[in-house]
Design a protein around this motif. Structure first.
Motif, PDB file in Angstrom:
ATOM      1  N   GLU A 176      90.176  23.042  76.838  1.00 25.44           N
ATOM      2  CA  GLU A 176      91.039  22.769  75.687  1.00 25.44           C
ATOM      3  C   GLU A 176      91.669  24.060  75.170  1.00 25.44           C
ATOM      4  OE1 GLU A 176      92.966  20.176  73.188  1.00 25.44           O
ATOM      5  OE2 GLU A 176      91.501  19.604  74.730  1.00 25.44           O
ATOM      6  N   THR A 187      91.329  22.169  68.298  1.00 22.14           N
ATOM      7  CA  THR A 187      90.747  22.437  69.617  1.00 22.14           C
ATOM      8  C   THR A 187      89.321  21.915  69.708  1.00 22.14           C
ATOM      9  OG1 THR A 187      92.130  24.403  69.972  1.00 22.14           O
ATOM     10  CG2 THR A 187      90.090  24.270  71.232  1.00 22.14           C
ATOM     11  N   SER A 191      88.200  18.728  71.984  1.00 19.75           N
ATOM     12  CA  SER A 191      87.160  18.937  72.990  1.00 19.75           C
ATOM     13  C   SER A 191      86.074  17.869  72.872  1.00 19.75           C
ATOM     14  CB  SER A 191      86.547  20.334  72.819  1.00 19.75           C
ATOM     15  OG  SER A 191      85.423  20.494  73.647  1.00 19.75           O
TER      16      SER A 191
END
Length: 275
Positions: A176, A187, A191
């Protein structure tokens, strides 16, 4: 759509045997050899702290020291310098993996044009997780020995379980960071969301990759328990450590390639669902 484990593994093996894969393996071998010096030096210094704590008798210390002889690459840096060195290698390892992920994925799958744009996140977010994994996997079990055998067992258990959970839940975090352009919070959320899209399949893939990776631990096992003599003038522990390091680089590259392929599958599936 569920994750196709077979497709991820096939692409992983294809990428491993490509020019890119061979280059990644070569870089990982060089990195792992340097990291071997750093980690063994750090482990040796930690054992000195354990000995100085007085938690073990002289006979027990001798038994532990005989096992510590399997640190043939350890250098006498002192705990402060050894700590700095090992942390630098932990962060450098994240940069190597970042480059490897982008290399395996290819520019068409990379949302971030410039790697420099994500370098800060690699070091802060990826490096932070990597440092935590190092503490759980290496520091906790060793320092646990200060409190005797039970402390060693509890430290090892905490380190193993904590590392396993963290690695599994955030298995796609590095991908990611490397392939998307979101902020820190996005992020981390993405993820975790990619993992939750099909947790069972990615866990199976990780187990399969882990079984492959056990091959790399065979030389270390032989070095620790069989005490081989010198081969061609090189001591057994040194030779087996190098062999293990090279094998580990191969399976590390395979793991990066296969998990990246899995991530691209899950990301594409999520994109289709949004449409």
């Amino acid at each position: 759509m569920s994750l196709d484990i077979g497709a991820a593994l096939r692409r992983g093996f294809d990428d491993l045997t490509s020019e890119t894969g061979l280059l990644v393996v070569a870089v990982l071998v060089l990195y792992n050899l340097g990291n071997l010096v750093a980690t063994q030096s750090f482990s040796s210094e930690l054992l000195d702290i354990v000995f100085e704590s007085g938690a073990y008798t002289e006979a027990q210390q001798q038994a532990i020291a005989s096992f510590a002889a399997n640190f043939p690459f350890a250098l006498d840096f002192g705990i402060a310098l050894a700590t700095v060195l090992v942390l630098l290698f932990v962060l450098a390892g994240e940069l190597v993996r970042f480059w490897a992920i982008r290399s395996f994925a290819g520019p068409s799958e990379t949302a971030v044009g410039s790697a420099a744009e994500r370098a800060g996140m690699v070091l802060v977010l990826g490096g932070g997780v990597a440092v935590l994994l190092f503490v759980l996997g290496s520091v906790a079990p060793t320092l646990g020995q200060i409190y005797g055998p039970m402390g060693s067992i509890l430290g090892s258990l905490l380190g193993s379980v904590g590392s396993l959970v963290l690695l599994t839940v955030f298995v796609y975090l590095r991908q990611e960071i490397a392939l998307n352009d979101g902020g820190y919070g996005e992020t981390v959320r993405n993820s975790f969301a990619r993992f939750m899209d099909d947790p069972a399949s990615i866990i199976v893939l990780l187990v399969v990759l882990g079984l492959f990776g056990l091959v790399a631990s065979v030389p270390t096992f032989l070095s620790a328990f069989l005490g081989p003599g010198p081969v061609a003038g090189v001591s057994g522990p040194v030779l087996l450590s190098v062999v293990s390091t090279v094998l580990n680089a191969v399976f590390q590259a395979l793991g990066i390639a296969a998990v990246t392929a899995a991530y691209l599958q899950v990301r594409a599936s999520a994109a289709e669902a949004e449409v």
